[in-house]
Every structure is written in C-alpha cells, then in structure tokens.
Design a protein around this motif. Structure first.
Motif, PDB file in Angstrom:
ATOM      1  N   SER A  87       0.831  -1.207   0.000  1.00 54.79           N
ATOM      2  CA  SER A  87       0.000   0.000   0.000  1.00 54.79           C
ATOM      3  C   SER A  87       0.865   1.256   0.000  1.00 54.79           C
ATOM      4  O   SER A  87       0.496   2.266  -0.599  1.00 54.79           O
ATOM      5  CB  SER A  87      -0.962   0.015   1.185  1.00 54.79           C
ATOM      6  OG  SER A  87      -0.276  -0.099   2.407  1.00 54.79           O
ATOM      7  N   ARG A  88       2.014   1.197   0.672  1.00 57.26           N
ATOM      8  CA  ARG A  88       2.980   2.282   0.628  1.00 57.26           C
ATOM      9  C   ARG A  88       4.376   1.667   0.760  1.00 57.26           C
ATOM     10  O   ARG A  88       4.570   0.687   1.480  1.00 57.26           O
ATOM     11  CB  ARG A  88       2.788   3.292   1.769  1.00 57.26           C
ATOM     12  CG  ARG A  88       1.466   4.045   1.782  1.00 57.26           C
ATOM     13  CD  ARG A  88       1.344   5.034   0.645  1.00 57.26           C
ATOM     14  NE  ARG A  88       0.147   5.851   0.771  1.00 57.26           N
ATOM     15  CZ  ARG A  88      -1.090   5.485   0.460  1.00 57.26           C
ATOM     16  NH1 ARG A  88      -1.297   4.244   0.020  1.00 57.26           N
ATOM     17  NH2 ARG A  88      -2.110   6.311   0.597  1.00 57.26           N
TER      18      ARG A  88
ATOM     19  N   VAL B 255       8.236  -1.783   3.307  1.00 57.52           N
ATOM     20  CA  VAL B 255       6.880  -1.682   2.762  1.00 57.52           C
ATOM     21  C   VAL B 255       5.869  -1.864   3.886  1.00 57.52           C
ATOM     22  O   VAL B 255       6.157  -2.456   4.926  1.00 57.52           O
ATOM     23  CB  VAL B 255       6.616  -2.735   1.666  1.00 57.52           C
ATOM     24  CG1 VAL B 255       7.563  -2.563   0.493  1.00 57.52           C
ATOM     25  CG2 VAL B 255       6.716  -4.154   2.235  1.00 57.52           C
TER      26      VAL B 255
ATOM     27  N   TYR C 217       9.868  -0.767  -4.098  1.00 55.25           N
ATOM     28  CA  TYR C 217       9.218   0.172  -5.009  1.00 55.25           C
ATOM     29  C   TYR C 217       8.428  -0.614  -6.060  1.00 55.25           C
ATOM     30  O   TYR C 217       8.786  -0.658  -7.239  1.00 55.25           O
ATOM     31  CB  TYR C 217      10.246   1.039  -5.716  1.00 55.25           C
ATOM     32  CG  TYR C 217      11.026   2.023  -4.867  1.00 55.25           C
ATOM     33  CD1 TYR C 217      10.947   2.040  -3.482  1.00 55.25           C
ATOM     34  CD2 TYR C 217      11.863   2.962  -5.473  1.00 55.25           C
ATOM     35  CE1 TYR C 217      11.667   2.938  -2.726  1.00 55.25           C
ATOM     36  CE2 TYR C 217      12.588   3.880  -4.724  1.00 55.25           C
ATOM     37  CZ  TYR C 217      12.494   3.855  -3.345  1.00 55.25           C
ATOM     38  OH  TYR C 217      13.219   4.763  -2.607  1.00 55.25           O
TER      39      TYR C 217
ATOM     40  N   ASP D 170      -0.386   4.151   7.506  1.00 54.34           N
ATOM     41  CA  ASP D 170       0.724   3.638   6.703  1.00 54.34           C
ATOM     42  C   ASP D 170       2.006   4.456   6.874  1.00 54.34           C
ATOM     43  O   ASP D 170       3.097   3.901   7.006  1.00 54.34           O
ATOM     44  CB  ASP D 170       0.341   3.624   5.216  1.00 54.34           C
ATOM     45  CG  ASP D 170      -0.587   2.476   4.845  1.00 54.34           C
ATOM     46  OD1 ASP D 170      -0.819   1.596   5.708  1.00 54.34           O
ATOM     47  OD2 ASP D 170      -1.069   2.464   3.697  1.00 54.34           O
ATOM     48  N   VAL D 171       1.887   5.778   6.826  1.00 56.21           N
ATOM     49  CA  VAL D 171       3.072   6.630   6.908  1.00 56.21           C
ATOM     50  C   VAL D 171       3.744   6.462   8.267  1.00 56.21           C
ATOM     51  O   VAL D 171       4.973   6.378   8.363  1.00 56.21           O
ATOM     52  CB  VAL D 171       2.710   8.097   6.631  1.00 56.21           C
ATOM     53  CG1 VAL D 171       3.921   9.004   6.847  1.00 56.21           C
ATOM     54  CG2 VAL D 171       2.195   8.259   5.202  1.00 56.21           C
TER      55      VAL D 171
ATOM     56  N   GLU E 243       4.253  12.353  -0.454  1.00 56.91           N
ATOM     57  CA  GLU E 243       3.872  11.088  -1.077  1.00 56.91           C
ATOM     58  C   GLU E 243       4.035  11.211  -2.584  1.00 56.91           C
ATOM     59  O   GLU E 243       3.600  12.193  -3.181  1.00 56.91           O
ATOM     60  CB  GLU E 243       2.419  10.744  -0.723  1.00 56.91           C
ATOM     61  CG  GLU E 243       1.961   9.402  -1.255  1.00 56.91           C
ATOM     62  CD  GLU E 243       0.607   9.013  -0.699  1.00 56.91           C
ATOM     63  OE1 GLU E 243       0.530   8.647   0.487  1.00 56.91           O
ATOM     64  OE2 GLU E 243      -0.384   9.094  -1.460  1.00 56.91           O
TER      65      GLU E 243
ATOM     66  N   VAL F   1       7.137   8.703   1.226  1.00 61.71           N
ATOM     67  CA  VAL F   1       6.587   7.393   0.842  1.00 61.71           C
ATOM     68  C   VAL F   1       6.203   7.390  -0.621  1.00 61.71           C
ATOM     69  O   VAL F   1       5.981   8.440  -1.236  1.00 61.71           O
ATOM     70  CB  VAL F   1       5.361   7.005   1.700  1.00 61.71           C
ATOM     71  CG1 VAL F   1       5.735   6.933   3.171  1.00 61.71           C
ATOM     72  CG2 VAL F   1       4.206   7.953   1.481  1.00 61.71           C
ATOM     73  N   ILE F   2       6.131   6.185  -1.171  1.00 58.15           N
ATOM     74  CA  ILE F   2       5.677   5.966  -2.547  1.00 58.15           C
ATOM     75  C   ILE F   2       4.363   5.191  -2.509  1.00 58.15           C
ATOM     76  O   ILE F   2       4.241   4.202  -1.776  1.00 58.15           O
ATOM     77  CB  ILE F   2       6.744   5.204  -3.355  1.00 58.15           C
ATOM     78  CG1 ILE F   2       7.917   6.135  -3.699  1.00 58.15           C
ATOM     79  CG2 ILE F   2       6.144   4.603  -4.628  1.00 58.15           C
ATOM     80  CD1 ILE F   2       9.071   5.445  -4.386  1.00 58.15           C
ATOM     81  N   ASP F   3       3.402   5.658  -3.277  1.00 56.37           N
ATOM     82  CA  ASP F   3       2.118   4.976  -3.425  1.00 56.37           C
ATOM     83  C   ASP F   3       2.136   4.198  -4.729  1.00 56.37           C
ATOM     84  O   ASP F   3       2.037   4.775  -5.817  1.00 56.37           O
ATOM     85  CB  ASP F   3       0.971   6.005  -3.432  1.00 56.37           C
ATOM     86  CG  ASP F   3      -0.393   5.373  -3.588  1.00 56.37           C
ATOM     87  OD1 ASP F   3      -0.480   4.142  -3.772  1.00 56.37           O
ATOM     88  OD2 ASP F   3      -1.395   6.112  -3.558  1.00 56.37           O
TER      89      ASP F   3
END
Length: 318
Positions: free
Chosen positions: A35-36, A65, A84, A104-105, A290, A313-315
């Motif tokens: 999810s992130r 993750v 990623y 999540d963060v 994000e 973070v990456i979505d």
C-alpha cells in the motif's frame, strides 16, 4: 506488476518504471500487496551502489513496505530490495503486525527511522536523563523522531541543526530547545553556545565531513557521538584512539541491520514502545511527501537536494 527497476547504477536518473513478473514468496517468506513503500536516504546509496551492502543488477530498490498479506494480515516489513513495486516479498521474520490505529506513513516511519532513533538513543549512546543531545539533520526522518524521543526520555537540552529556517522551526515545534543552521562554519562553537556555554553530552550524526569533526570536538567528558550515515558523501577526518582520552569521549557506529544479531526480537520491543508513544500522543511521524510509483526519480532528487522533511513514501497504486 508495475515496479521501479534499476539496470545500471547511478543517480536518480537510473530509476525507471517497468512491468515485471509478480514476485513469488518461497518458504519462510510473505507476499505483501504494497500500500505504501518507504523512501530512505539509504535508497539513494543503493541506487549508486555505495551502500554498506553491495547491490546486484537488475534491482528493484526500496527496503521497507507496508501492506497486506494474502490472508489479510496488515504488516510493515523490511524487504532489503523490491519495495518500489505493487507487490513485494518479505522474510516472515522481518514482518511485524501493525495496529489498526497506526496509519501507513507512521508504520513506515517507525520501522527504519523510528527504530534507528530508538537504537541510537537506547543502545548506542545510552541516553541518561538530564543530558544534552545534539540531533543533526533534525528535520529528516530519523531526526524528527530522535528530537521527540530525546525529550520524551528526559534529555535536559535538545539542540537541533537543520539547513533552512522552515526545517529549524519544525525541529523547535517537535520539542528542540534550540535550532541552529547546519551550515554554521564553526559548528563546535555553535553547539557549545547553544548548550549555554557547556560542551554537549550526546551527538547523533549522519552528515560526515567537518560536521562530524567539529561535533566530536564539542563533546563533554564522557560524551558520546553516534555516527549512522554520511549524507555529504565526505568522510570525516581519521580519529586517533589516543585523542579520545582528551575528554574521555566515545564514538559509536550504528547500522540498523545489526539489530537482528541481538538476542530476542529487539525490533518488536522497539516498535511496541514507539507505537505506544504514538498512541499516547507523545510521538508523531512527520509526513514529508507522497509520490506515485512513476515519481520515484523525483523523490530521490528531492531527498538528495534536501528539499524534504520527515518521512517520504511511494504509493504504488499511482
């Protein structure tokens, strides 16, 4: 699945979006629908193959993750590489359940940066109540949490350094008693002045170069400097062990990977304490931004240019 793949080492320009086969979880591993994914400064070293552990190509970067396993468990996990992406495989021993109240963060902010700050203060420098603590890069992922933890655990005076007024203001908001410019030419004098004319007890340092050199010279008798990164890519001056006797000072190094060589599940202990502090409102992760999966290159550019604060973070869904 969609993922970022590196086929040659280098800067942010080597991070490319690709379609790759879904990973398969073997024995002792978990498949995680991501999810992130967390973005760490170590990822920039991984991309250029300058990290402590060497990488092999082709590579999907990203070491952490948060997401769900096929049976519905919500976990935060250390994956080493492969983060990623829309799906990742994690060793079951390096995946920890996340309380529903933790977003999540926050979960991602705790597993590397939070655990690092916890280890630095608890294990590397053994912070005692009333001691002064210098947190370099205080607006970063580890720094923002180290400032808060130092105050929560009774530090007498927390001195933050950061590269811009906005970042220094953030450090003060998080509990630092004073914040000084990271570009201060005489860091030793600035730290002593910030500590009301006294040498400092503890320094958490991840910059390298003259910042490390001058911070070491600012330590009080039995002061400790914990070194956990070299963001400037400039090595400090060599230290002669005999010189440490001048002020009975200690230099500690910390790499999170070594926590797994300690007896017991120290990471679980750290995460439980960190999550409890979050629930009590005494600790928070600063959301630093994000990015969509296709924006991973920009995330690294922003991180290396010091344009960010807090946790990035990456979505993978976008």
């Amino acid at each position: 699945m969609r993922a970022i793949q590196i086929t040659e080492f280098g800067g942010p320009e080597v991070l490319n979006l690709a379609e790759l086969p879904d990973p398969v979880a073997g024995p002792g591993h978990l498949l995680v629908e991501v999810s992130r994914a967390g973005v760490n400064y170590a990822d920039t070293h991984q991309a250029e193959n300058s990290y402590l552990s060497k990488a092999e190509l082709p590579l999907v970067p990203g070491g952490e993750v948060v997401g769900r396993t096929p049976d519905g468990r919500r976990v935060v996990a250390l994956v080493g590489t492969g983060g990623y992406a829309e799906k990742a495989v994690a060793p079951a021993a390096l995946a920890w359940d996340v309380p529903d109240a933790i977003d999540d963060v926050t979960a991602l902010g705790m597993i590397v940066q939070g655990a690092s700050a916890w280890l630095l203060l608890r294990r590397s420098v053994h912070l005692a109540p009333g001691e002064s603590v210098v947190v370099h890069a205080a607006a970063g992922g580890v720094g923002t949490l180290a400032v808060q933890l130092a105050k929560a655990w009774g530090a007498g005076r927390v001195i933050a350094t950061a590269s811009s007024k906005d970042k220094r203001d953030l450090a003060l908001e998080l509990g630092a008693d004073v914040a000084i410019d990271a570009a201060e030419p005489d860091m030793k004098a600035a730290l002593i002045e910030a500590n009301e004319g006294r040498r400092v007890d503890v320094v958490l340092e991840m910059t390298g170069g003259t910042v490390t050199d001058q911070s070491l010279r600012a330590l009080a008798p039995f002061g400790r400097l914990a070194f956990y990164g070299m963001a400037s890519r400039t090595a400090p001056q060599p230290v002669q062990p005999a010189n440490l006797m001048a002020h009975s000072t200690t230099i500690a190094g910390m790499w999170l990977a070594h926590v797994f060589q300690l007896p017991g599940d120290v990471m679980r202990t750290a995460l439980d304490e960190l999550f409890a502090l979050v629930a009590e409102g005494r600790l928070r992760v600063v959301a630093g931004g994000e990015y969509g999966l296709g924006e991973a290159r920009r995330a690294h550019e922003d991180l290396r240019a010091r344009r960010t604060s807090g946790k990035l973070v990456i979505d993978p869904s976008r």
